[in-house]
Motif scaffolding. Structure first.
Motif, PDB file in Angstrom:
ATOM      1  N   ARG A   7      25.231  15.600   8.141  1.00  0.00           N
ATOM      2  CA  ARG A   7      25.596  16.640   9.110  1.00  0.00           C
ATOM      3  C   ARG A   7      24.596  16.724  10.252  1.00  0.00           C
ATOM      4  NH1 ARG A   7      30.102  20.430   8.170  1.00  0.00           N
ATOM      5  NH2 ARG A   7      31.092  19.424   6.404  1.00  0.00           N
ATOM      6  N   GLY A   8      23.383  16.253  10.028  1.00  0.00           N
ATOM      7  CA  GLY A   8      22.373  16.240  11.076  1.00  0.00           C
ATOM      8  C   GLY A   8      22.778  15.384  12.271  1.00  0.00           C
ATOM      9  N   GLU A   9      23.721  14.481  12.054  1.00  0.00           N
ATOM     10  CA  GLU A   9      24.210  13.619  13.134  1.00  0.00           C
ATOM     11  C   GLU A   9      24.996  14.408  14.180  1.00  0.00           C
ATOM     12  OE1 GLU A   9      23.447  10.448  13.575  1.00  0.00           O
ATOM     13  OE2 GLU A   9      22.345  10.288  11.700  1.00  0.00           O
ATOM     14  N   LEU A  10      25.349  15.653  13.855  1.00  0.00           N
ATOM     15  CA  LEU A  10      26.074  16.479  14.819  1.00  0.00           C
ATOM     16  C   LEU A  10      25.233  16.763  16.059  1.00  0.00           C
ATOM     17  CD1 LEU A  10      27.972  18.919  12.436  1.00  0.00           C
ATOM     18  CD2 LEU A  10      28.944  17.086  13.833  1.00  0.00           C
ATOM     19  N   ILE A  11      23.912  16.662  15.931  1.00  0.00           N
ATOM     20  CA  ILE A  11      23.039  16.801  17.111  1.00  0.00           C
ATOM     21  C   ILE A  11      23.339  15.664  18.090  1.00  0.00           C
ATOM     22  CG2 ILE A  11      20.641  16.698  17.929  1.00  0.00           C
ATOM     23  CD1 ILE A  11      19.882  18.046  15.228  1.00  0.00           C
ATOM     24  N   GLY A  12      23.470  14.471  17.560  1.00  0.00           N
ATOM     25  CA  GLY A  12      23.821  13.323  18.400  1.00  0.00           C
ATOM     26  C   GLY A  12      25.191  13.484  19.032  1.00  0.00           C
ATOM     27  N   VAL A  13      26.114  14.083  18.287  1.00  0.00           N
ATOM     28  CA  VAL A  13      27.447  14.350  18.828  1.00  0.00           C
ATOM     29  C   VAL A  13      27.331  15.252  20.049  1.00  0.00           C
ATOM     30  CG1 VAL A  13      29.663  15.488  18.361  1.00  0.00           C
ATOM     31  CG2 VAL A  13      28.635  14.002  16.628  1.00  0.00           C
ATOM     32  N   GLY A  14      26.543  16.298  19.927  1.00  0.00           N
ATOM     33  CA  GLY A  14      26.348  17.217  21.050  1.00  0.00           C
ATOM     34  C   GLY A  14      25.750  16.524  22.255  1.00  0.00           C
ATOM     35  N   VAL A  15      24.768  15.675  22.025  1.00  0.00           N
ATOM     36  CA  VAL A  15      24.126  14.948  23.127  1.00  0.00           C
ATOM     37  C   VAL A  15      25.139  14.040  23.820  1.00  0.00           C
ATOM     38  CG1 VAL A  15      22.380  13.197  23.694  1.00  0.00           C
ATOM     39  CG2 VAL A  15      21.812  15.071  22.138  1.00  0.00           C
ATOM     40  N   LEU A  16      25.936  13.327  23.033  1.00  0.00           N
ATOM     41  CA  LEU A  16      26.926  12.428  23.622  1.00  0.00           C
ATOM     42  C   LEU A  16      28.000  13.179  24.394  1.00  0.00           C
ATOM     43  CD1 LEU A  16      27.266   9.871  20.699  1.00  0.00           C
ATOM     44  CD2 LEU A  16      26.325   9.426  22.965  1.00  0.00           C
ATOM     45  N   VAL A  17      28.399  14.347  23.903  1.00  0.00           N
ATOM     46  CA  VAL A  17      29.386  15.162  24.620  1.00  0.00           C
ATOM     47  C   VAL A  17      28.806  15.630  25.951  1.00  0.00           C
ATOM     48  CG1 VAL A  17      30.625  17.374  24.585  1.00  0.00           C
ATOM     49  CG2 VAL A  17      30.710  15.865  22.596  1.00  0.00           C
ATOM     50  N   ILE A  18      27.563  16.077  25.939  1.00  0.00           N
ATOM     51  CA  ILE A  18      26.907  16.514  27.184  1.00  0.00           C
ATOM     52  C   ILE A  18      26.828  15.363  28.184  1.00  0.00           C
ATOM     53  CG2 ILE A  18      24.698  17.277  28.177  1.00  0.00           C
ATOM     54  CD1 ILE A  18      24.370  18.973  25.567  1.00  0.00           C
ATOM     55  N   ILE A  19      26.448  14.179  27.704  1.00  0.00           N
ATOM     56  CA  ILE A  19      26.367  13.003  28.578  1.00  0.00           C
ATOM     57  C   ILE A  19      27.737  12.705  29.168  1.00  0.00           C
ATOM     58  CG2 ILE A  19      26.066  10.487  28.578  1.00  0.00           C
ATOM     59  CD1 ILE A  19      23.748  10.938  26.558  1.00  0.00           C
ATOM     60  N   GLY A  20      28.749  12.671  28.319  1.00  0.00           N
ATOM     61  CA  GLY A  20      30.100  12.358  28.788  1.00  0.00           C
ATOM     62  C   GLY A  20      30.605  13.339  29.820  1.00  0.00           C
ATOM     63  N   ILE A  21      30.472  14.623  29.535  1.00  0.00           N
ATOM     64  CA  ILE A  21      30.963  15.650  30.466  1.00  0.00           C
ATOM     65  C   ILE A  21      30.182  15.626  31.776  1.00  0.00           C
ATOM     66  CG2 ILE A  21      31.143  18.139  30.841  1.00  0.00           C
ATOM     67  CD1 ILE A  21      31.923  18.361  27.856  1.00  0.00           C
ATOM     68  N   ALA A  22      28.863  15.471  31.688  1.00  0.00           N
ATOM     69  CA  ALA A  22      28.042  15.439  32.911  1.00  0.00           C
ATOM     70  C   ALA A  22      28.440  14.259  33.795  1.00  0.00           C
ATOM     71  CB  ALA A  22      26.561  15.361  32.549  1.00  0.00           C
ATOM     72  N   LEU A  23      28.606  13.101  33.194  1.00  0.00           N
ATOM     73  CA  LEU A  23      28.951  11.928  33.995  1.00  0.00           C
ATOM     74  C   LEU A  23      30.363  12.014  34.564  1.00  0.00           C
ATOM     75  CD1 LEU A  23      27.235   9.065  31.978  1.00  0.00           C
ATOM     76  CD2 LEU A  23      26.535  10.022  34.175  1.00  0.00           C
ATOM     77  N   ILE A  24      31.305  12.522  33.772  1.00  0.00           N
ATOM     78  CA  ILE A  24      32.674  12.656  34.282  1.00  0.00           C
ATOM     79  C   ILE A  24      32.708  13.620  35.463  1.00  0.00           C
ATOM     80  CG2 ILE A  24      34.962  13.627  33.757  1.00  0.00           C
ATOM     81  CD1 ILE A  24      34.630  12.376  30.937  1.00  0.00           C
ATOM     82  N   SER A  25      32.009  14.726  35.330  1.00  0.00           N
ATOM     83  CA  SER A  25      32.054  15.724  36.401  1.00  0.00           C
ATOM     84  C   SER A  25      31.313  15.281  37.663  1.00  0.00           C
ATOM     85  CB  SER A  25      31.493  17.063  35.903  1.00  0.00           C
ATOM     86  OG  SER A  25      30.134  16.941  35.591  1.00  0.00           O
ATOM     87  N   LEU A  26      30.376  14.353  37.525  1.00  0.00           N
ATOM     88  CA  LEU A  26      29.592  13.909  38.682  1.00  0.00           C
ATOM     89  C   LEU A  26      29.998  12.536  39.223  1.00  0.00           C
ATOM     90  CD1 LEU A  26      26.063  15.050  37.465  1.00  0.00           C
ATOM     91  CD2 LEU A  26      27.468  16.125  39.243  1.00  0.00           C
ATOM     92  N   THR A  27      30.935  11.869  38.555  1.00  0.00           N
ATOM     93  CA  THR A  27      31.338  10.537  38.993  1.00  0.00           C
ATOM     94  C   THR A  27      31.820  10.584  40.441  1.00  0.00           C
ATOM     95  OG1 THR A  27      31.971   9.867  36.765  1.00  0.00           O
ATOM     96  CG2 THR A  27      32.930   8.607  38.564  1.00  0.00           C
ATOM     97  N   PRO A  28      31.347   9.664  41.264  1.00  0.00           N
ATOM     98  CA  PRO A  28      31.787   9.662  42.665  1.00  0.00           C
ATOM     99  C   PRO A  28      33.294   9.458  42.767  1.00  0.00           C
ATOM    100  CG  PRO A  28      29.967   8.119  42.335  1.00  0.00           C
ATOM    101  CD  PRO A  28      30.398   8.592  40.988  1.00  0.00           C
ATOM    102  N   ARG A  29      33.905  10.172  43.689  1.00  0.00           N
ATOM    103  CA  ARG A  29      35.339  10.032  43.927  1.00  0.00           C
ATOM    104  C   ARG A  29      35.583   8.765  44.730  1.00  0.00           C
ATOM    105  NH1 ARG A  29      35.438  12.940  40.113  1.00  0.00           N
ATOM    106  NH2 ARG A  29      35.405  15.176  40.274  1.00  0.00           N
ATOM    107  N   PRO A  30      36.737   8.133  44.508  1.00  0.00           N
ATOM    108  CA  PRO A  30      37.023   6.925  45.292  1.00  0.00           C
ATOM    109  C   PRO A  30      37.190   7.279  46.767  1.00  0.00           C
ATOM    110  CG  PRO A  30      38.885   7.492  43.875  1.00  0.00           C
ATOM    111  CD  PRO A  30      37.780   8.440  43.554  1.00  0.00           C
ATOM    112  N   VAL A  31      36.768   6.365  47.603  1.00  0.00           N
ATOM    113  CA  VAL A  31      36.873   6.558  49.042  1.00  0.00           C
ATOM    114  C   VAL A  31      38.284   6.171  49.472  1.00  0.00           C
ATOM    115  CG1 VAL A  31      35.988   5.827  51.289  1.00  0.00           C
ATOM    116  CG2 VAL A  31      34.439   6.051  49.342  1.00  0.00           C
ATOM    117  N   ALA A  32      38.954   7.067  50.173  1.00  0.00           N
ATOM    118  CA  ALA A  32      40.298   6.774  50.660  1.00  0.00           C
ATOM    119  C   ALA A  32      40.199   5.795  51.821  1.00  0.00           C
ATOM    120  CB  ALA A  32      40.983   8.055  51.101  1.00  0.00           C
TER     121      ALA A  32
END
Length: 121
Positions: free
Chosen positions: A88-113
């Motif tokens: 169950r201690g691995e849930l800390i890693g789950v939290g870290v990976l979720v934070i990484i994923g959400i941060a990168l998705i929200s900050l990913t550069p938008r495609p240039v039209a």
């Protein structure tokens, strides 16, 4: 501008975190070869994330891959932890990976039209 600066900071932090996994990777070569192989992928990904800091827009697919693969890994690890397949201690890693994923998705550069002259008129 603020968004790009935040993305560069996140890329640096995640890249350094992933590269830092080279130490546990080296120590686990004989004890857990499968884990060492997985960590080698993260270390390599970390190097490329650090290189992407210079021009994040040119590395959109790398950033998206890191985000979505982090979330996928979190889902698998979380499921395994909740089913007592791993500690169950691995849930800390789950939290870290979720934070990484959400941060990168929200900050990913938008495609240039890009428009051609024919599309405008």
């Amino acid at each position: 501008m603020v968004r790009e600066r935040a993305l560069k900071i996140v890329l640096a932090l995640v890249g350094l975190l992933f590269v830092a996994l080279s130490y546990p990777m080296a120590t686990m070569m004989r004890q857990d070869p499968a884990l060492a192989m997985m960590l080698s992928l993260y270390v390599t990904l970390g190097v490329f994330l650090l290189l992407a800091i210079r021009n994040p827009s040119a590395h959109r697919s790398l950033i998206a891959f890191t985000a979505w693969s982090s979330l996928a890994h979190a889902v698998v690890m979380g499921t395994q932890a909740l089913r007592n397949m791993i500690e169950r201690g691995e849930l800390i890693g789950v939290g870290v990976l979720v934070i990484i994923g959400i941060a990168l998705i929200s900050l990913t550069p938008r495609p240039v039209a890009r428009f051609s002259v024919n599309q405008l008129g």
